[in-house]
Design an enzyme around this catalytic site. Structure first.
Site, PDB file in Angstrom:
ATOM      1  CE  LYS A 138      24.066  42.395  13.959  1.00 20.13           C
ATOM      2  NZ  LYS A 138      24.154  41.235  15.652  1.00 20.13           N
ATOM      3  CE1 TYR A 223      29.643  42.558  14.090  1.00 17.94           C
ATOM      4  CE2 TYR A 223      28.356  40.888  14.357  1.00 17.94           C
ATOM      5  CZ  TYR A 223      28.799  42.287  14.256  1.00 17.94           C
ATOM      6  OH  TYR A 223      28.059  42.963  15.718  1.00 17.94           O
TER       7      TYR A 223
HETATM    8  P1  NDP Z   1      18.180  40.946  24.799  1.00 20.13           P
HETATM    9  O1  NDP Z   1      17.812  40.171  24.608  1.00 20.13           O
HETATM   10  O2  NDP Z   1      19.526  41.647  25.464  1.00 20.13           O
HETATM   11  O3  NDP Z   1      17.979  43.063  24.511  1.00 20.13           O
HETATM   12  C1  NDP Z   1      16.787  43.251  23.811  1.00 20.13           C
HETATM   13  C2  NDP Z   1      15.992  43.530  24.114  1.00 20.13           C
HETATM   14  O4  NDP Z   1      15.215  44.657  23.881  1.00 20.13           O
HETATM   15  C3  NDP Z   1      15.382  43.562  25.758  1.00 20.13           C
HETATM   16  O5  NDP Z   1      15.864  43.791  27.127  1.00 20.13           O
HETATM   17  C4  NDP Z   1      14.136  45.058  25.445  1.00 20.13           C
HETATM   18  O6  NDP Z   1      14.223  45.369  26.057  1.00 20.13           O
HETATM   19  C5  NDP Z   1      13.741  45.331  24.275  1.00 20.13           C
HETATM   20  N1  NDP Z   1      12.153  44.643  23.945  1.00 20.13           N
HETATM   21  C6  NDP Z   1      11.190  45.307  23.580  1.00 20.13           C
HETATM   22  N2  NDP Z   1      10.055  44.514  23.308  1.00 20.13           N
HETATM   23  C7  NDP Z   1      10.896  42.920  22.654  1.00 20.13           C
HETATM   24  C8  NDP Z   1      10.428  41.925  22.717  1.00 20.13           C
HETATM   25  N3  NDP Z   1       8.986  41.445  22.253  1.00 20.13           N
HETATM   26  N4  NDP Z   1      11.363  41.004  23.623  1.00 20.13           N
HETATM   27  C9  NDP Z   1      12.222  40.948  23.641  1.00 20.13           C
HETATM   28  N5  NDP Z   1      12.985  41.680  23.684  1.00 20.13           N
HETATM   29  C10 NDP Z   1      11.988  43.644  23.965  1.00 20.13           C
HETATM   30  O7  NDP Z   1      19.323  42.173  23.175  1.00 20.13           O
HETATM   31  P2  NDP Z   1      21.258  42.380  23.127  1.00 20.13           P
HETATM   32  O8  NDP Z   1      20.812  43.473  23.172  1.00 20.13           O
HETATM   33  O9  NDP Z   1      21.418  40.945  22.800  1.00 20.13           O
HETATM   34  O10 NDP Z   1      20.674  42.380  21.431  1.00 20.13           O
HETATM   35  C11 NDP Z   1      19.725  43.732  20.702  1.00 20.13           C
HETATM   36  C12 NDP Z   1      20.016  44.373  19.611  1.00 20.13           C
HETATM   37  O11 NDP Z   1      21.742  44.101  19.526  1.00 20.13           O
HETATM   38  C13 NDP Z   1      19.986  42.608  18.519  1.00 20.13           C
HETATM   39  O12 NDP Z   1      19.439  43.372  17.107  1.00 20.13           O
HETATM   40  C14 NDP Z   1      21.357  42.743  17.949  1.00 20.13           C
HETATM   41  O13 NDP Z   1      21.438  41.502  16.992  1.00 20.13           O
HETATM   42  C15 NDP Z   1      21.927  43.826  18.584  1.00 20.13           C
HETATM   43  N6  NDP Z   1      23.387  43.397  18.882  1.00 20.13           N
HETATM   44  C16 NDP Z   1      24.866  43.423  17.738  1.00 20.13           C
HETATM   45  C17 NDP Z   1      25.760  43.825  18.981  1.00 20.13           C
HETATM   46  C18 NDP Z   1      27.424  44.001  18.164  1.00 20.13           C
HETATM   47  O14 NDP Z   1      27.677  43.667  17.991  1.00 20.13           O
HETATM   48  N7  NDP Z   1      26.667  45.490  16.629  1.00 20.13           N
HETATM   49  C19 NDP Z   1      26.171  42.279  20.029  1.00 20.13           C
HETATM   50  C20 NDP Z   1      24.697  42.032  19.845  1.00 20.13           C
HETATM   51  C21 NDP Z   1      23.115  42.590  19.760  1.00 20.13           C
HETATM   52  P3  NDP Z   1      12.832  46.426  27.816  1.00 20.13           P
HETATM   53  O15 NDP Z   1      12.996  45.490  28.502  1.00 20.13           O
HETATM   54  O16 NDP Z   1      14.124  47.826  28.016  1.00 20.13           O
HETATM   55  O17 NDP Z   1      12.295  47.156  26.818  1.00 20.13           O
END
Ligand code: NDP
Length: 369
Positions: A138, A223
């Site tokens: 989400k 949420y």
């Molecule tokens: P992060 O920034 O920690 O991680 C996102 C990952 O996406 C990066 O580490 C990277 O992984 C990849 N990525 C690919 N392209 C990009 C870019 N241009 N810029 C930044 N990152 C990129 O985010 P979160 O893990 O916190 O969130 C990811 C998703 O999960 C979001 O949509 C958020 O809303 C959702 N979320 C949902 C939660 C829930 O409770 N359901 C809680 C937290 C987040 P790599 O280096 O491996 O390519």
């Protein structure tokens, strides 16, 4: 059947549904099914950030029907660490550019898209076109058009698309839905709901409009919006909104805080808010004609609990919501039945959030069709 009502009904029947097995028209029998019921569904996590690292990978170890089969990452060094930690074979490591090559890999059944919001469509579409089912975090995407495109592509590929709405599997939230459906306190009249926190690092993608789509509304306000929708079992017909910025430098591209109101067809009114600049907002309170109940916290990974006007408490043993969400999706695939959190559910939220932004920027009430 109207998908909206199907979703609401299913929300109340998590375990009953698991046994019910409703056919998912259009989806071919998955490779996991073909390989036998003992085979677990292979998940590939796309985007190895905070959520994947600290929640999803550990949760996968607790699931009954899933296994961590592969990863998609832009950073080969991360892939090496994950391979070592989770014993992932070389052929199951992909970059965003090589995702389409998953088509020839029967070890991966589902791609769980965990990248920034504005990349969800791109990664979902690549996964579906490679023949994989998709569980997408989400908010589903940053525009209604992109959500619709994701739904269309998954449908055309005959693959399921689910949105990571973990609270649809969380006992305290489910209990609150039960209180409303059973009219334990009579007819619902007013809901107050809010979710927010103080956002740290000013360089993160959550503050960049292109990747985030918006601020706290898209990230956590969703949420509170979801809570109003699953509590009422209705769709809002009218919204109004207000945005504010006390730090216009940090929040130059997205709102800092937002408040919005919604009216539902039955007459229920909801007052909601979301913020990136205040601590500890994490609740809903529902007021009916003979009493009230509330959860505080309401949306956490653990420890959601609440009280009721009759003095009873709302509290359940913690479960791993992500494990429950992934196990449910795996069962949907194995049993060829639809998910209760389909792409259409994600699309509805994005549509409403766009209306809230329109109302907040125009200062006018927006009617929803
Ligand atoms: P992060 O920034 O920690 O991680 C996102 C990952 O996406 C990066 O580490 C990277 O992984 C990849 N990525 C690919 N392209 C990009 C870019 N241009 N810029 C930044 N990152 C990129 O985010 P979160 O893990 O916190 O969130 C990811 C998703 O999960 C979001 O949509 C958020 O809303 C959702 N979320 C949902 C939660 C829930 O409770 N359901 C809680 C937290 C987040 P790599 O280096 O491996 O390519």
């Amino acid at each position: 059947m109207d998908n909206r009502f199907q979703t609401r009904r299913q929300f109340l029947k998590t375990s009953a549904l698991a046994a019910a097995s409703v056919p998912f028209v259009g989806a071919p029998v998955s490779s996991a099914r073909a390989a036998g019921p003992e085979r677990k569904i292979g998940f590939a996590l796309a985007g190895l950030g905070n959520l994947s690292t600290h929640q999803l990978a550990p949760a996968l170890q607790k699931t009954k029907y899933c296994r961590l089969a592969g990863v998609v990452t832009g950073h080969p060094a991360k892939a090496k660490l994950w391979q070592a930690q989770y014993n992932i074979p070389d052929q199951n490591i992909y970059s965003y550019d090589t995702m389409t090559q998953m088509a020839g890999n029967p070890d991966i059944d589902v791609v769980y898209v965990v990248t920034p919001n504005g990349l969800h469509a791109e990664h979902t579409i690549r996964a579906a076109q490679a023949g994989k089912h998709v569980l997408c975090e989400k908010p589903m995407e940053v525009s209604v058009e992109k959500c619709q495109q994701m739904i269309n592509v998954c449908k055309a590929a005959g693959r399921q698309l689910a949105v990571g709405y973990r609270l649809h599997f969380e006992p305290a939230n489910l209990e609150c839905v039960r209180l409303v459906r059973n009219k334990v306190f009579g007819d619902l009249k007013v809901i107050n709901a809010g979710f927010g926190f103080r956002l740290g690092d000013p360089a993160q993608w959550r503050l960049r409009r292109a990747l985030a789509g918006g601020g706290p509304l898209m990230d956590v306000g969703i949420y509170a919006l979801q809570a109003t929708r699953y509590l009422t079992g209705e769709e809002p017909v009218r919204v109004s909104g207000l945005e504010t910025k006390t730090d216009p430098v940090k929040f130059s591209e997205v709102e800092e805080s937002i408040a919005w109101q919604m009216k539902f067809p039955s007459g229920v009114i909801a007052n909601c808010s979301a913020t990136y600049n205040a601590a500890g907002m994490d609740y809903f309170a529902a007021y009916a004609d003979r009493g009230w109940f509330q959860l505080h916290p309401a949306y956490n990974y653990n420890g959601n609990r609440g009280t009721r006007s009759d003095g009873q408490t709302i509290q359940f043993p913690d479960i791993d919501q992500f494990a429950a969400e992934m196990d449910d999706f795996a069962q949907c695939i194995l049993e060829n039945r639809p998910t209760k959190v389909p792409g259409e559910e994600g699309l509805r939220d994005v549509k409403i959030m766009m209306a809230i932004y329109e109302a907040a920027t125009s200062g006018k009430t927006v009617e929803l069709a």
